[in-house]
Design an enzyme around this catalytic site. Structure first.
Site, short mmCIF file in Angstrom:
data_model
loop_
_atom_site.label_atom_id
_atom_site.label_comp_id
_atom_site.label_asym_id
_atom_site.label_seq_id
_atom_site.Cartn_x
_atom_site.Cartn_y
_atom_site.Cartn_z
N SER A 77 -13.05 -40.84 -21.53
CA SER A 77 -12.45 -39.54 -21.25
C SER A 77 -11.42 -39.67 -20.12
CB SER A 77 -13.55 -38.52 -20.92
OG SER A 77 -13.06 -37.21 -20.92
N ASP B 185 -13.69 -35.18 -31.81
CA ASP B 185 -13.85 -35.03 -30.37
C ASP B 185 -13.28 -33.69 -29.91
OD1 ASP B 185 -13.71 -35.28 -27.52
OD2 ASP B 185 -13.75 -37.45 -27.74
N HIS C 233 -17.89 -35.96 -28.14
CA HIS C 233 -16.96 -36.47 -27.13
C HIS C 233 -17.36 -37.89 -26.75
CE1 HIS C 233 -14.13 -36.60 -23.95
NE2 HIS C 233 -14.99 -36.46 -22.96
#
Length: 498
Positions: free
Chosen positions: A216, A437, A465
């Site tokens: 991320s 995602d 995610h």
């Protein structure tokens, strides 16, 4: 971030990387030392200490310059954690992790994720850290628990002038408290300095090259590191990638679409069984909408607190990060529709970093502190309202102005240096993007891959995610094969959903 996926595409789909694990060092400077010792303050996601502690896990601190323009001036202590390699085969060095945020504690998260990283740990020491401005590393604080409760419980509905004025006033108060409590560090955090810190960590653990897994926000940190230190890149994996070039408006709309898509997938899955939210997707969606509107006028009482519409929306979003939490979200929404808000409150608290005792981690305060320093963009009122209107059109449940409203009043200046990545000259980098995602939409994965210029993209077809710690054997096989054996997947490699 846990999901089970059957896989067949493993090493057979991989080619060979030209990057050795530990090439010759470029630096002649004597690195600073890390004083490793027992870990004494690790926390679970609920803020409580872990039930069991692996005695081999070590924690430590590394002193780095507060201001890199004054390298011999005041120092800041970075908190680190190390899981020593367990295998009998030759140790390959260290792998440094950043699990995202920005604002997530790498110290706590690596300890929690240890059981999912046994293959890597057989050959590598696993290392993570709390970046500057996060938790133990001079974490940014913006008021006490009561102040954080007020901020996190704000409603976003109805979308009228009164709500917008309340949000704007809350943003100003929040920024003021951040300046009062953490003003000294605010100008010196951000991704550029975190990348400099990470090169200090590389040297301190004795690695000539940085082997790295970023998830991320950690993909932006990895990209900036590779831009600053391309010759120091070893084996780098960027999972659930961000596109650092997007504006506040572009990011807000892309993420709103991502969460709405994940929410619709959740509803479709729910109504295939005995869904407590509604018997079909349209009814279930309408019931959730009615619940949110009802909470905006009359919050549910939960153990002396109020489950507001804002907290309920946060709870829903938190559960959409992983397909494994969808059954719990079904239960939470079903109970809330019957007047019981405990489960939705639990989900919201897990996202905001609130412990049962009313204290907060720095998750919600480090995020804007880093985000706002990482861009010079400061949107005006008209831009914020345009963004919010467009986001609400995409999703009444998740639509908002994004983080632009808070950055507009942020007390520290921003810079666009962290928005440019170009890893020309680095070893090959592996990027993994997920089609489902919600937080880092797939469209950002090929964009970051192209910007890096030295990267190869693997596509994961599943929900949630992040892919590497999702439980996907396919993704984990490809990533581990690259990190351990140096085998880069073929271009266009894809891993199926479960």
């Amino acid at each position: 971030m846990r999901r089970v996926l059957a896989a067949a595409l493993l090493v057979a789909a991989a080619g060979c990387s030209t990057a050795p694990a530990e090439p010759a060092s470029q630096s002649t400077a004597e690195p600073d030392k890390i004083a490793w010792g027992p870990c004494t303050d690790l926390k679970r996601p609920d803020g409580e200490p872990p039930a069991r502690q692996d005695a081999s896990v070590r924690c430590g601190k590394l002193a780095v310059p507060l201001d890199y323009a004054k390298p011999d001036g005041e120092r800041l202590d970075l908190a680190l954690i190390k899981l020593p390699a367990t295998g009998k085969a030759k140790r390959l060095g260290s792998v440094v992790f950043n699990f995202g945020g920005p604002g997530a504690s790498g110290v706590d998260t690596l300890d929690q994720a240890a059981k999912m990283l046994t293959t890597l740990r057989a050959r590598y020491d696993l290392v993570s850290f709390d970046p500057r401005g996060v938790e133990r590393s001079s974490g940014v604080r913006c008021g006490d628990g009561a102040a954080m409760d007020r901020f996190t419980s704000l409603d976003t509905l109805p979308n009228d002038d009164e709500t917008q004025r309340a949000i704007e006033a809350a943003n100003k108060e929040f920024a003021k408290l951040c300046q009062q409590n953490s003003g000294k560090i605010l100008p010196h955090i951000g991704t550029v300095n975190a990348a400099r810190d990470m090169d200090r960590i590389r040297a301190a653990v004795g690695d000539a090259k940085l082997n790295y897994v970023g998830m991320s926000y950690g993909t932006q940190l990895g990209g900036v590191y590779a831009t600053q230190y391309p010759k120091n890149v070893g084996r780098m994996v960027l999972d659930a990638p961000l596109d650092p070039t997007v504006t506040f408006e572009q990011r807000t709309l892309a993420q709103t679409r991502g969460f709405q898509k994940a929410y619709e997938s959740f509803l479709r899955a729910c109504v295939k069984g005995a869904c407590p939210v509604g018997q079909d997707q349209a009814t279930a969606n309408a019931n959730v909408g009615k619940l949110m509107n009802r909470l905006a006028g009359k919050p549910l009482q939960v153990n002396g607190r109020e489950l507001t519409q804002g907290l309920a929306s946060t709870g829903v979003a938190a559960a959409l990060y992983s397909e494994l939490t969808w059954p719990f979200l079904e239960q939470a929404l079903g109970e809330a529709l019957k007047g019981r808000g405990e489960a939705l409150m639990y989900l919201a608290d897990s996202y905001t970093g609130r412990s049962e005792d009313g204290t907060y981690s720095t998750q919600m305060t480090s995020f804007p502190a880093i985000t706002c320093v990482d861009t010079a963009e400061r949107p005006d009122e008209a831009s914020l309202r345009r963004t919010e209107a467009a986001a609400l059109k995409i999703s009444p449940l998740f639509g908002s102005e994004g983080s632009g409203g808070l950055c507009r009043v942020w007390p520290a200046k921003g810079s666009d240096e962290a928005r440019r990545v170009d890893a020309t000259g680095s070893a090959p980098i592996l990027v993994v993007g997920g089609k489902g995602d919600p937080a880092t939409p797939y469209e950002w994965a090929p964009k970051l891959t192209a910007q890096l210029k030295t990267a190869t993209l693997v596509t994961y077809q599943g929900e949630g995610h992040g892919a590497y710690l999702s439980g996907s054997k396919c993704v984990q096989g490809l990533v581990d094969s690259y990190l351990v054996d140096g085998k880069m997947p073929e271009r266009g490699a894809t891993c199926p959903a479960a």
